[in-house]
Motif scaffolding. Sequence first.
Motif, short mmCIF file in Angstrom:
data_model
loop_
_atom_site.label_atom_id
_atom_site.label_comp_id
_atom_site.label_asym_id
_atom_site.label_seq_id
_atom_site.Cartn_x
_atom_site.Cartn_y
_atom_site.Cartn_z
N ASN A 8 1.00 -1.16 0.03
CA ASN A 8 -0.05 0.02 -0.06
C ASN A 8 0.93 1.34 0.05
OD1 ASN A 8 -2.09 -1.48 -0.11
ND2 ASN A 8 -2.62 -1.65 2.22
N ARG A 11 1.95 1.86 -3.30
CA ARG A 11 1.02 2.45 -4.22
C ARG A 11 0.78 3.78 -4.14
NH1 ARG A 11 -2.61 -0.80 -2.63
NH2 ARG A 11 -2.22 -2.67 -4.13
N ASN A 12 0.81 4.34 -2.79
CA ASN A 12 0.47 5.60 -2.54
C ASN A 12 1.59 6.47 -2.94
OD1 ASN A 12 -1.89 4.99 -1.10
ND2 ASN A 12 -0.89 4.92 0.80
N PHE A 14 3.41 5.87 -5.44
CA PHE A 14 3.41 6.00 -7.15
C PHE A 14 2.18 7.03 -7.58
CE2 PHE A 14 0.89 4.56 -10.81
CZ PHE A 14 2.06 4.46 -11.65
N TYR A 15 1.15 6.97 -6.68
CA TYR A 15 -0.19 7.85 -7.03
C TYR A 15 0.53 9.26 -6.69
CZ TYR A 15 -3.39 4.14 -7.36
OH TYR A 15 -3.95 2.87 -8.06
N THR A 16 1.14 9.65 -5.64
CA THR A 16 1.64 10.87 -5.42
C THR A 16 2.54 11.47 -6.58
OG1 THR A 16 1.73 10.25 -3.14
CG2 THR A 16 3.08 12.23 -3.72
N ARG A 17 3.28 10.59 -6.83
CA ARG A 17 4.11 10.97 -8.07
C ARG A 17 3.41 11.34 -9.37
NH1 ARG A 17 8.12 5.86 -6.84
NH2 ARG A 17 9.35 6.91 -5.30
N VAL A 18 2.50 10.31 -9.51
CA VAL A 18 1.62 10.53 -10.81
C VAL A 18 0.90 11.99 -10.66
CG1 VAL A 18 -0.33 9.84 -11.98
CG2 VAL A 18 1.29 8.26 -11.40
N LEU A 19 0.51 12.50 -9.47
CA LEU A 19 -0.30 13.64 -9.33
C LEU A 19 0.65 14.82 -9.49
CD1 LEU A 19 -2.61 12.85 -6.21
CD2 LEU A 19 -3.32 13.01 -8.52
N TYR A 22 1.17 15.22 -12.97
CA TYR A 22 0.23 15.93 -13.87
C TYR A 22 0.34 17.46 -13.44
CZ TYR A 22 -2.26 11.65 -15.63
OH TYR A 22 -2.73 10.79 -16.32
#
Length: 617
Positions: A8, A11-12, A14-19, A22
Amino acid sequence: MIDVNNSNQQRNKFYTRVLIGYAFAIFCFFLLFCRLWVLQISRHDGLSKSADKNRIAIVPIPSKRGEIFDRNGEVLACNSYTYKIDIIPAIAGNLKDILEKLEPIMCFNQNDIRNLKKKISETNGYKPITICNKLDAYKASWFAAHYFNFPGLELKARLLREYPNKDLAAHVLGYVGKISDKELENLEKTGKIGNYRGSDLIGKKGIEKVYEEILHGRAGLDELEITVTGRPVRKIRSIDPIAGSDIFLSIDIKLQKIAEEVFGDRKGSLVAINPSNGEVLALVSKPSFNPNLFVDGIDPESWNYLNNSLDCPLINRALHGTYPIGSTYKPFIALAALELGKKKASDEIFDPGYFEFKGHRFRNPGSVAYGIVNMNKAIVVSSDTYFYSLGLDIDVDILHDFVKQFGFGQITGIDLDGEKRGILPSTDWKYNRYKDKKLQKWYTGDTISLMVGQGYNSFTILQLAQATATLANDGIYRKPHIAIKMRNCQDDFVKIAIDDSINIPLKRDNISFIKNAMIEVAHFGTAKKSFQSAPYLVAGKTGTAQVYSLKGGRYCTDNINENLRDHAMFIGFAPADNPKIAVSIIVENAGWGSKEAAPIARKIFDYWLLQQKYNDR
């Protein structure tokens, strides 16, 4: 066994980096949008104009300069066609090879080559540069026949200012020359620089300078679309140039030629005026110069000669030279005495050959004694003693105000440049002229010297001619002028406006008396050898003006350096009963006016009153 918590966390992250990615991308697009907004909307007009400047080239088209004619339509200044060769460096190729191929028609020294290379280095390669600006028809035809050997070179016709009479009337016409840095700066200040794009010539002296704006015309232009390298693509629009107006002068070039030829190698000046309208018929300044030398830039040798010559050929003696005028002043002094009530024409004095005042003797030339003289005889025989005596009767300031009306010591306003005011003395003038209090005081002896045209008197020959014309015209002062009309590019003639005349309040009996005395001078007095056989009536006065004071000594020509010898002078008008022409003449360092200046006037009058009339028939 899989660690759920660790999975987890990854995954968090990774999402942070994607945000963040963006967000950064959106931020970059936002900056790009803001920049596009500035470029496309906020700064659109300014950037659009800048882009047009990079895309559009303005090529000036010089106007044809107006020509100059004399009163009879004789050409005095014109434009002749000659040829030039321009090079476009980006197309032409190797400069050394080109210059070698051009050797049959022109020769380039090392200085020429250096200057040419410098000009080429300062351009984008597609701007034409002149490598030869004065080809005759033979050389131009040779180049045309071999044109295929010279890619990037262009043969072009151009107008060259030309003065066909060379040094004749040069001080009237003046000349054109290349625009100096100072003149360029002045054109920019006055907002006229756009009218001189594509032209490197401007009026420098004389009529060419005074009427520059009329003669120059208005430049045109071609608006061309060009590539980033400067290569022309197409013509967008064109504005045709407007040719300058032609100017017609009051000068009669045939009369001018006679006057200059009569002077020969002697230095001096002559001005001839029509008393009835103020038109200048001839204006001579000797020695003269050839204005053609200045058109394409004068060579150093010619410039050094003209600029350093002791004879000062570039100076317009008629306007710029100031002289004591000797006995030619006497008719005006006599008129002042009559008008001011200081003397009657019948009053007599005894002339023993000198006038004595406080132990100092003012002598007649050669100490000649004339015995009993009245005003008429004093003018006819030119008795200095009689006029010296008037210095005790006429106040210098009152005299100043009287003769000022005739133009002495005043700017006449003639349409030529370089006019000097001269000196018309007064007590105020002397006070302001000197700092030493002893020299500031005006003495009676100063006034006595003025009565015979000496002392502090210093006038131009133009002023003397103008005063003579005013006297001939019964006291009606008409402003002297040279340009009389112009012709525009539509062939319409426009008269050049002249100031109104001024009437000097004079008694007719006094004017008639002075005129009659001057008639006797010409036919029975000091000028009789020149005019006694004339088939017309002449009124005149001879003069001999001292260059320096003899201080009581005797004048001997052989013992005096030439540049210190007396000036010969003459004034006159004819026919005396209906004046058509008035003249003033000075022959520098020539001696007696009756011997050297009066004969010149006779030839001028003969042509104007006799030969010209014959030619007209």
